[in-house]
Write a protein that holds these residues in place. Structure first.
Motif, PDB file in Angstrom:
ATOM      1  N   TRP A   1      56.054 -75.160  33.580  1.00 48.68           N
ATOM      2  CA  TRP A   1      57.104 -75.013  34.602  1.00 48.68           C
ATOM      3  C   TRP A   1      57.421 -76.344  35.263  1.00 48.68           C
TER       4      TRP A   1
ATOM      5  N   ILE B   1      48.816 -62.454  39.371  1.00 49.18           N
ATOM      6  CA  ILE B   1      48.170 -61.763  38.240  1.00 49.18           C
ATOM      7  C   ILE B   1      46.814 -61.200  38.663  1.00 49.18           C
TER       8      ILE B   1
ATOM      9  N   THR C   1      49.345 -67.175  39.248  1.00 51.38           N
ATOM     10  CA  THR C   1      48.000 -66.747  38.861  1.00 51.38           C
ATOM     11  C   THR C   1      47.393 -65.828  39.930  1.00 51.38           C
TER      12      THR C   1
ATOM     13  N   LEU D   1      53.374 -59.725  35.669  1.00 56.98           N
ATOM     14  CA  LEU D   1      52.655 -60.068  34.441  1.00 56.98           C
ATOM     15  C   LEU D   1      51.331 -59.321  34.382  1.00 56.98           C
TER      16      LEU D   1
ATOM     17  N   MET E   1      47.140 -61.908  29.114  1.00 60.03           N
ATOM     18  CA  MET E   1      47.580 -61.471  30.444  1.00 60.03           C
ATOM     19  C   MET E   1      48.087 -60.025  30.435  1.00 60.03           C
TER      20      MET E   1
ATOM     21  N   ASN F   1      49.963 -64.685  26.919  1.00 60.90           N
ATOM     22  CA  ASN F   1      50.329 -63.368  27.440  1.00 60.90           C
ATOM     23  C   ASN F   1      49.750 -62.217  26.644  1.00 60.90           C
TER      24      ASN F   1
ATOM     25  N   GLY G   1      50.106 -73.792  31.349  1.00 62.92           N
ATOM     26  CA  GLY G   1      50.548 -72.869  32.396  1.00 62.92           C
ATOM     27  C   GLY G   1      51.407 -73.580  33.418  1.00 62.92           C
TER      28      GLY G   1
ATOM     29  N   ASN H   1      41.643 -67.917  35.676  1.00 67.30           N
ATOM     30  CA  ASN H   1      43.022 -68.413  35.671  1.00 67.30           C
ATOM     31  C   ASN H   1      43.378 -69.082  37.006  1.00 67.30           C
TER      32      ASN H   1
ATOM     33  N   GLN I   1      54.876 -72.805  25.294  1.00 65.37           N
ATOM     34  CA  GLN I   1      53.996 -72.187  26.296  1.00 65.37           C
ATOM     35  C   GLN I   1      53.678 -70.743  25.904  1.00 65.37           C
ATOM     36  N   GLN I   2      54.685 -70.033  25.460  1.00 66.52           N
ATOM     37  CA  GLN I   2      54.436 -68.636  25.098  1.00 66.52           C
ATOM     38  C   GLN I   2      53.672 -68.519  23.779  1.00 66.52           C
TER      39      GLN I   2
ATOM     40  N   PHE J   1      44.389 -73.161  29.346  1.00 67.95           N
ATOM     41  CA  PHE J   1      45.815 -72.885  29.568  1.00 67.95           C
ATOM     42  C   PHE J   1      46.171 -73.132  31.028  1.00 67.95           C
TER      43      PHE J   1
ATOM     44  N   GLN K   1      52.847 -72.176  40.092  1.00 68.22           N
ATOM     45  CA  GLN K   1      51.948 -71.602  39.083  1.00 68.22           C
ATOM     46  C   GLN K   1      50.733 -70.963  39.750  1.00 68.22           C
TER      47      GLN K   1
HETATM   48  C1  BGC Z   1      53.443 -68.315  32.144  1.00 63.83           C
HETATM   49  C2  BGC Z   1      53.196 -66.860  32.025  1.00 63.83           C
HETATM   50  C3  BGC Z   1      51.718 -66.601  32.006  1.00 63.83           C
HETATM   51  C4  BGC Z   1      51.044 -67.215  33.205  1.00 63.83           C
HETATM   52  C5  BGC Z   1      49.570 -67.059  33.156  1.00 63.83           C
HETATM   53  C6  BGC Z   1      52.751 -68.840  33.353  1.00 63.83           C
HETATM   54  O1  BGC Z   1      52.957 -70.196  33.451  1.00 63.83           O
HETATM   55  O2  BGC Z   1      54.831 -68.572  32.206  1.00 63.83           O
HETATM   56  O3  BGC Z   1      53.841 -66.365  30.883  1.00 63.83           O
HETATM   57  O4  BGC Z   1      51.463 -65.239  32.002  1.00 63.83           O
HETATM   58  O5  BGC Z   1      51.368 -68.577  33.290  1.00 63.83           O
HETATM   59  O6  BGC Z   1      48.952 -67.608  34.273  1.00 63.83           O
END
Ligand code: BGC
Length: 516
Positions: free
Chosen positions: A409, A183, A180, A41, A303, A300, A405, A331, A294-295, A400, A176
């Protein structure tokens, strides 16, 4: 055990045994599966803003971006379908893979899925690192996608099954947190490799091999979950595994419930057809709407395209990459807030608070950008002004990171009864991947056309999702995973979908059948 007609609406059970060091270590290893997803991501936005990469693979885009004779609005500078398809194709592959991963996870167990995910991802990252043409790049990205599909299918389910109910939320969020961290690491790597004279992008893409190795090796060492062992007929092993992970031999009650759930799920021949039955309506709706919403928070957009977005706002090259590092840090740290509060204050509180905070920030960001760039996209921002936008984006990312975030999940992974768990999780992952793909593919184009209105568009969706949560999502904190049906049964709207026999002993009973 319970017959089909027994209705029990007694209190939610509290099984023996708590958090053990064994479970903790196991979950830490499993959660690294989130690293590979997060790394992906975070990496592509920076790579696609590197000149050397653009020159080599997308020369026409490079030319257009650097051609000052073409008069372009700020909003449209980076709009290129070809370039965004490099980012987005991964998520399409993940979508398709998650359906295969669903079958593998059910038949061969969660571990095997993680192993497949890790190794395919490893191959993809090597191909990307040595890519000499666009075809290699795309094949590499597709393989990474397959890896992500397998990891996202198996890791959240694994974590929810291993965890004792009391801390399931916190443990599951390890996934999660790993996303992060992935990322953030990707943002840092990009910041570093962008300073290299040559082949910086190669390093960015190849370093994905590191989390892939951790996950592959980790999955070989991990134990199977008791639920999965039972699902595959290993009763003795399942019992001793449950004793081991709960740190006590007094696990009879929990084990009995797992067995009931497992027996029940064996009677279901078609999990896919099954999940469409009315009795699974709440779970099905959540499996679709939660990842969709979420999306639609627009996360994103930040991100994937933070460096590009910050360049649009007038930050220089380095400052843009640095700003991406800052949002990445926010994040990670904000995810801890969720980890420490989710099993105490509950899922609903975080969803609602985070939702409201995101709405306020998006409206402010949209308005500030609109005031400066208007609809023509001409103009510039002073440093103070763009810093203010950066701060607001950070506050939005924090919201988020402690709400949609991790909960995006966690909640789907804990609401499915065993007999539809793999199918439900596959729907969750694929809907998530589909809309991740859509956002990745069209964000820059949307920005070009909707301009500052894009932020207001996301804010509008956030209002819808916050209202949805308020009315339709029951609280699931501290509820044992095989007992979840009681929660739906007690809900003002969903209750009518849950037949009385479905809450017998906390397990889900198929229509017309009873477990003797
Ligand atoms: C999402 C991702 C997002 C990320 C950011 C995740 O829970 O599914 O799409 O980029 O969180 O931290």
């Amino acid at each position: 055990m319970a017959g089909g007609a027994i209705v029990s609406t007694g209190p939610i059970k509290n099984y023996n045994g708590g958090m053990t060091a064994f479970v903790f270590i196991t979950c830490v290893v499993a959660a690294t599966g989130g690293l590979i997803f997060g790394y992906d991501l975070g990496i592509s936005g920076g790579v696609t803003s590197m000149n050397e990469f653009l020159k080599k693979f997308f020369p026409s885009v490079y030319k257009r971006m650097n051609d000052d004779s073409i008069k372009q609005s700020q909003y449209c500078k980076f709009d290129s379908q070809l370039l965004t398809s490099f980012t987005s194709c991964l998520y399409l592959a993940a979508l398709v893979a998650s359906f295969f991963a669903s079958a593998v996870t059910r038949i061969f167990g969660r571990k095997i899925s993680m192993l497949i995910g890790g190794t395919v991802f490893l191959v993809g990252s090597i191909i990307n690192g040595i890519a000499s043409n666009v075809l290699m790049l795309i094949i590499g990205r597709l393989l990474l996608g397959v890896g992500v599909g397998f990891a996202n299918q198996s890791v959240p389910v694994y974590l929810s099954e291993m965890a004792p109910a009391k801390v399931r939320g916190a443990l599951n969020m390890g996934f999660q947190l790993a996303i992060t961290i992935g990322i953030l690491v990707a943002n840092l790597v990009n910041y570093g490799t962008a300073q290299m004279k040559k082949n910086g992008w190669r390093w960015s893409l190849a370093i994905a091999a590191v989390p892939a190795v951790i996950m592959s090796v980790g999955s070989v060492l991990l134990p199977d979950t008791p639920n999965s062992l039972l699902e595959r007929g290993h009763m003795e092993k399942a019992k001793s595994m449950l004793e081991k992970i709960r740190g006590t031999s007094e696990v009879d009650e929990e084990f009995q419930d797992l067995m009931d759930a497992s027996q029940q799920s064996k009677m279901v021949e078609h999990p896919w057809r099954n999940i469409t039955q009315p009795r699974y309506r709440p779970q099905l709706v959540m499996a679709i709407l939660i990842p969709f919403f979420q999306q639609l928070t627009g996360i994103n957009a930040i991100m994937f395209y933070a460096p590009v977005l910050f360049k649009t706002l007038g930050f220089g090259d380095n400052a843009s990459l640095m700003s991406a590092v800052i949002t990445g840090l926010v994040n990670v740290f904000a995810t801890f807030v969720s980890i420490f509060t989710v099993d105490k204050y509950g899922r609903r509180f975080l969803f609602l608070e985070g939702g409201i905070q995101m709405i306020v920030c998006q409206i402010l960001v949209g308005t500030l950008i609109g005031l400066k760039f208007g609809t023509t996209g001409e103009g510039s921002m002073s440093k103070g002004y763009s810093d203010l936008v950066l701060i607001l984006i950070c506050v939005y990312v924090a919201a988020f990171a402690w709400s949609w975030g991790p909960l995006g999940w966690l909640v789907p992974s804990e609401i499915f009864p065993l007999e539809i768990r793999s199918a439900g999780q596959a729907i969750n992952v694929s809907v998530n991947m589909f809309f991740t793909f859509i956002i990745a593919q069209i964000f820059l184009n949307l920005l070009c056309h909707m301009k500052f209105g894009l932020f207001l568009f996301f804010a509008a969706w956030e209002i819808v999702m916050t209202i949805f949560i308020y009315f339709f999502l029951p609280e699931t904190k501290n509820v044992p995973i095989e007992e979840m049906n009681r929660v739906w049964k007690q809900h003002w709207f969903w209750g009518k979908y849950i037949p009385d026999d479905a809450v017998a002993g906390g397990i889900q009973l198929s229509a017309g059948k009873s477990v003797a």
